[in-house]
Design an enzyme around this catalytic site. Structure first.
Site, short mmCIF file in Angstrom:
data_model
loop_
_atom_site.label_atom_id
_atom_site.label_comp_id
_atom_site.label_asym_id
_atom_site.label_seq_id
_atom_site.Cartn_x
_atom_site.Cartn_y
_atom_site.Cartn_z
N GLU A 154 -14.00 12.66 18.58
CA GLU A 154 -14.46 13.82 17.80
C GLU A 154 -15.86 13.59 17.24
OE1 GLU A 154 -11.65 15.42 14.92
OE2 GLU A 154 -10.02 14.42 15.96
N LEU A 201 -8.49 23.54 6.66
CA LEU A 201 -7.12 23.95 6.97
C LEU A 201 -6.74 25.36 6.50
CD1 LEU A 201 -5.36 20.51 6.36
CD2 LEU A 201 -6.19 21.51 8.50
N GLY A 224 -13.41 14.17 5.71
CA GLY A 224 -14.78 14.56 6.06
C GLY A 224 -15.48 13.58 6.99
N SER A 225 -14.71 12.84 7.79
CA SER A 225 -15.39 11.90 8.72
C SER A 225 -16.18 12.69 9.76
CB SER A 225 -14.38 10.95 9.37
OG SER A 225 -13.55 11.61 10.27
N ASN A 226 -15.71 13.86 10.14
CA ASN A 226 -16.48 14.69 11.09
C ASN A 226 -17.75 15.24 10.44
OD1 ASN A 226 -15.24 15.07 13.87
ND2 ASN A 226 -13.44 15.27 12.53
N HIS A 255 -10.88 20.40 17.10
CA HIS A 255 -9.41 20.27 17.10
C HIS A 255 -9.03 18.99 17.85
CE1 HIS A 255 -5.29 21.59 16.76
NE2 HIS A 255 -5.13 21.20 18.01
N ASN A 269 -15.21 25.00 15.63
CA ASN A 269 -14.07 24.26 15.08
C ASN A 269 -13.80 23.04 15.94
OD1 ASN A 269 -11.68 23.77 13.48
ND2 ASN A 269 -10.46 24.57 15.18
N ASP A 325 -7.04 28.69 16.99
CA ASP A 325 -7.40 27.80 18.12
C ASP A 325 -7.46 28.52 19.46
OD1 ASP A 325 -7.40 25.69 16.26
OD2 ASP A 325 -5.31 25.20 16.65
C1 GAR Z 1 -9.80 15.92 12.42
O1 GAR Z 1 -9.03 15.13 13.26
C2 GAR Z 1 -9.86 17.34 12.93
O2 GAR Z 1 -9.90 17.43 14.32
C3 GAR Z 1 -8.56 17.89 12.41
O3 GAR Z 1 -8.49 17.40 11.09
C4 GAR Z 1 -9.11 16.10 11.06
C5 GAR Z 1 -10.11 16.08 9.92
O4 GAR Z 1 -10.63 14.78 9.76
N1 GAR Z 1 -8.55 19.34 12.44
C6 GAR Z 1 -7.44 20.02 12.72
O5 GAR Z 1 -6.36 19.51 12.94
C7 GAR Z 1 -7.66 21.52 12.76
N2 GAR Z 1 -6.56 22.18 13.40
P1 GAR Z 1 -11.93 14.53 8.89
O6 GAR Z 1 -11.71 15.22 7.53
O7 GAR Z 1 -12.00 13.03 8.76
O8 GAR Z 1 -13.09 15.10 9.61
#
Ligand code: GAR
Length: 211
Positions: free
Chosen positions: A179, A90, A12-14, A109, A107, A150
């Site tokens: 990101e 996911l 969940g850093s995003n 990516h 989304n 995607d």
């Molecule tokens: C992120 O790098 C995001 O871009 C990727 O999962 C990670 C989640 O990180 N998403 C995908 O690969 C989707 N196809 P986070 O939980 O630290 O935000």
């Protein structure tokens, strides 16, 4: 004020980058709910620390993917969500979900779409594929979600150089910092109504409007 629902599966850093941007008043919006398909996703903790309702939804308990999606839609509607953000989520959204929130699902990516995306490309796998291919440039993409994986209209992209001694792990780390800039900016543009959809037959493009 725009109400946001964030869907996560992991750290969940995003999600945190959106929370921080709202707290700093870079984005004028409210996250009304965070949903996860994994019970132990740290993103749920991040939400709870901010007093944001954080819900784990078990796919297993839902039965099948369509029932799981119906539950997601029901909860997002209960929380009056105007914008759905997939921040490392996911599970696969079904056509009914996509239709319900048409042009309202973002989304993030971790590659420059259309490279290293689609089924099976998520998390570290994306960066492993980029390293294996020997690309010199990679990056991150924020796009709207359509029925494909995607394939939806691209809103923002940012690139960085792959360094000669990069590993999938070091690349993942640097792309994540991109990101964390790109996703808040995308959410901000949505909240400020600065996005225009241009439909041309079967394709849709997205234009970012200047003030
Ligand atoms: C992120 O790098 C995001 O871009 C990727 O999962 C990670 C989640 O990180 N998403 C995908 O690969 C989707 N196809 P986070 O939980 O630290 O935000």
């Amino acid at each position: 004020m725009v109400k946001i629902g964030v869907l996560i599966s992991g750290s969940g850093s995003n999600l945190q980058s959106i929370i921080d941007s709202i707290n700093k008043k870079y984005i004028f919006a409210q996250i009304t709910v965070v949903l996860s398909d994994r019970k132990n996703a740290f993103g749920l903790e991040r939400a709870r620390m901010e007093n944001i309702p954080a819900i784990f939804l078990s796919k297993k308990e839902a039965g099948n993917n369509d029932d799981f999606n119906s539950k997601l839609v029901e909860i997002l509607k209960n929380y009056q969500v105007d914008l759905v953000v997939l921040a490392g989520f996911l599970s696969i959204l079904n056509p009914n979900f996509v239709k319900t929130f048409k042009n309202k699902i973002l989304n993030i990516h971790p590659s420059l779409i259309p490279s290293f995306c689609g089924d099976g490309f998520y998390g570290l796998k994306v960066h492993e594929a980029a390293i294996k291919q020997g690309v010199k440039i990679t990056g991150a993409t924020v796009h709207f979600v359509d029925e494909g994986t995607d394939t939806g209209p691209i809103l923002l992209q940012k690139s960085l150089e792959v360094l000669p001694n990069d590993t999938a792990e070091t690349l993942q780390k640097r792309v994540l910092t991109l990101e964390h800039e790109l996703l808040p900016l995308a959410v901000k543009l949505f909240c400020e109504n600065k996005i225009q959809f241009i439909e041309n037959g079967k394709t849709t493009k997205v234009l970012v409007l200047n003030n």
